[in-house]
Design a protein around this motif. Structure first.
Motif, PDB file in Angstrom:
ATOM      1  N   GLY A  31      40.505  57.159  28.373  1.00 14.39           N
ATOM      2  CA  GLY A  31      40.076  58.119  29.384  1.00 14.39           C
ATOM      3  C   GLY A  31      39.844  57.438  30.723  1.00 14.39           C
ATOM      4  N   VAL A  32      40.204  58.113  31.803  1.00 19.77           N
ATOM      5  CA  VAL A  32      39.989  57.595  33.154  1.00 19.77           C
ATOM      6  C   VAL A  32      39.124  58.604  33.900  1.00 19.77           C
ATOM      7  N   LEU A  33      38.026  58.149  34.453  1.00 22.47           N
ATOM      8  CA  LEU A  33      37.133  59.009  35.220  1.00 22.47           C
ATOM      9  C   LEU A  33      37.784  59.272  36.578  1.00 22.47           C
ATOM     10  N   THR A  68      54.344  65.091  38.778  1.00 20.32           N
ATOM     11  CA  THR A  68      53.629  64.208  39.688  1.00 20.32           C
ATOM     12  C   THR A  68      52.137  64.434  39.486  1.00 20.32           C
ATOM     13  N   VAL A  69      51.421  63.364  39.200  1.00 23.05           N
ATOM     14  CA  VAL A  69      49.974  63.414  39.016  1.00 23.05           C
ATOM     15  C   VAL A  69      49.349  62.607  40.142  1.00 23.05           C
ATOM     16  N   GLU A  70      48.396  63.216  40.844  1.00 17.56           N
ATOM     17  CA  GLU A  70      47.678  62.517  41.905  1.00 17.56           C
ATOM     18  C   GLU A  70      46.182  62.631  41.637  1.00 17.56           C
ATOM     19  N   PHE A  71      45.465  61.541  41.836  1.00 16.23           N
ATOM     20  CA  PHE A  71      44.014  61.564  41.661  1.00 16.23           C
ATOM     21  C   PHE A  71      43.396  60.328  42.300  1.00 16.23           C
ATOM     22  N   ASP A  72      42.088  60.371  42.420  1.00 18.93           N
ATOM     23  CA  ASP A  72      41.303  59.237  42.902  1.00 18.93           C
ATOM     24  C   ASP A  72      40.427  58.752  41.752  1.00 18.93           C
ATOM     25  N   PHE A  73      40.096  57.476  41.771  1.00 17.12           N
ATOM     26  CA  PHE A  73      39.130  56.941  40.816  1.00 17.12           C
ATOM     27  C   PHE A  73      38.396  55.771  41.449  1.00 17.12           C
ATOM     28  N   GLU A  74      37.238  55.470  40.902  1.00 17.77           N
ATOM     29  CA  GLU A  74      36.463  54.333  41.380  1.00 17.77           C
ATOM     30  C   GLU A  74      36.927  53.085  40.641  1.00 17.77           C
ATOM     31  N   ASP A 139      46.663  53.193  46.456  1.00 14.70           N
ATOM     32  CA  ASP A 139      46.074  52.806  47.740  1.00 14.70           C
ATOM     33  C   ASP A 139      44.569  52.679  47.540  1.00 14.70           C
ATOM     34  N   PHE A 140      43.985  51.662  48.141  1.00 15.87           N
ATOM     35  CA  PHE A 140      42.551  51.439  48.011  1.00 15.87           C
ATOM     36  C   PHE A 140      41.847  51.788  49.312  1.00 15.87           C
ATOM     37  N   GLU A 141      40.694  52.439  49.197  1.00 18.11           N
ATOM     38  CA  GLU A 141      39.873  52.807  50.352  1.00 18.11           C
ATOM     39  C   GLU A 141      38.507  52.142  50.192  1.00 18.11           C
ATOM     40  N   ASN A 142      38.094  51.439  51.216  1.00 20.04           N
ATOM     41  CA  ASN A 142      36.804  50.762  51.213  1.00 20.04           C
ATOM     42  C   ASN A 142      36.117  51.060  52.531  1.00 20.04           C
ATOM     43  N   GLU A 143      35.165  51.990  52.533  1.00 16.80           N
ATOM     44  CA  GLU A 143      34.470  52.371  53.760  1.00 16.80           C
ATOM     45  C   GLU A 143      32.978  52.078  53.632  1.00 16.80           C
ATOM     46  N   PHE A 147      31.410  54.848  48.202  1.00 20.28           N
ATOM     47  CA  PHE A 147      31.900  54.129  47.039  1.00 20.28           C
ATOM     48  C   PHE A 147      33.356  53.753  47.259  1.00 20.28           C
ATOM     49  N   PRO A 148      33.796  52.571  46.790  1.00 18.08           N
ATOM     50  CA  PRO A 148      35.218  52.238  46.889  1.00 18.08           C
ATOM     51  C   PRO A 148      36.016  53.233  46.050  1.00 18.08           C
ATOM     52  N   LYS A 149      37.215  53.523  46.512  1.00 20.76           N
ATOM     53  CA  LYS A 149      38.035  54.520  45.840  1.00 20.76           C
ATOM     54  C   LYS A 149      39.488  54.069  45.833  1.00 20.76           C
ATOM     55  N   ALA A 150      40.192  54.415  44.774  1.00 17.60           N
ATOM     56  CA  ALA A 150      41.629  54.155  44.685  1.00 17.60           C
ATOM     57  C   ALA A 150      42.332  55.498  44.564  1.00 17.60           C
ATOM     58  N   HIS A 151      43.386  55.700  45.353  1.00 21.75           N
ATOM     59  CA  HIS A 151      44.183  56.932  45.282  1.00 21.75           C
ATOM     60  C   HIS A 151      45.503  56.587  44.593  1.00 21.75           C
TER      61      HIS A 151
END
Length: 160
Positions: A31-33, A68-74, A139-143, A147-151
């Motif tokens: 499982g992926v949150l 196509t599956v798109e999502f974000d996860f920590e 893609d990684f987002e760090n603001e 919280f850091p996030k990956a898309h």
């Protein structure tokens, strides 16, 4: 027909041994949150243009079934040092090879060849879509103060 709750979405991901073969991910270990989870299914309808002596529809077959599956996860690590994170299948399907140093660390390096593929089981309510041969981008987002996030965007073949 029962109503489907679009709020109840779950994604399971597991690396494939053979490309395009369902690796049967299970909730307990794969499982992926996720956040902002979306699914887009597309297929072409190949119609047989037959002549009939009566009025009838032409039979057709679905070809080119793509999902196509798109999502974000920590992007979090595993509780045990040197062990792959729960999102390992996602990372490796996005051309990032995992490198483990026993009892010390687990890191990822981008690769340009021999990318692995994953099977994704997407659940929305009680409906399941199995997607095999998934590969994609990350893609990684760090603001600051977030919280850091990956898309992730994964593309594969869906089964009916």
């Amino acid at each position: 027909m029962a109503l489907v709750s679009y709020k109840r979405k779950v994604i399971l991901a597991k690396l494939e041994v053979t490309y395009g073969t369902d690796s049967a991910p299970v909730a307990a270990t794969d499982g992926v949150l996720s956040m902002n989870l979306s699914l887009d299914l597309a297929a072409d309808d190949l119609e047989r243009e037959l002549d009939h002596p009566y009025l009838a529809a032409n039979p057709s077959v679905l070809v080119g079934r793509m999902a196509t599956v798109e999502f974000d996860f920590e992007p979090v690590g595993h509780a045990t040092l040197g062990t792959a994170a729960p999102s390992n299948a996602i990372m490796e399907a996005c051309a990032h090879a995992g490198v483990s140093v026993a009892s010390t660390s687990f890191t990822y390096n981008p690769i340009s060849s021999a990318a692995k593929s994953a099977t994704i089981h997407f659940y929305m309510g009680d409906q399941r879509v199995a997607i095999t041969g998934c590969r994609g981008t990350i893609d990684f987002e760090n603001e600051i103060k977030k919280f850091p996030k990956a898309h992730v965007k994964l593309v594969g073949q869906f089964a009916i």
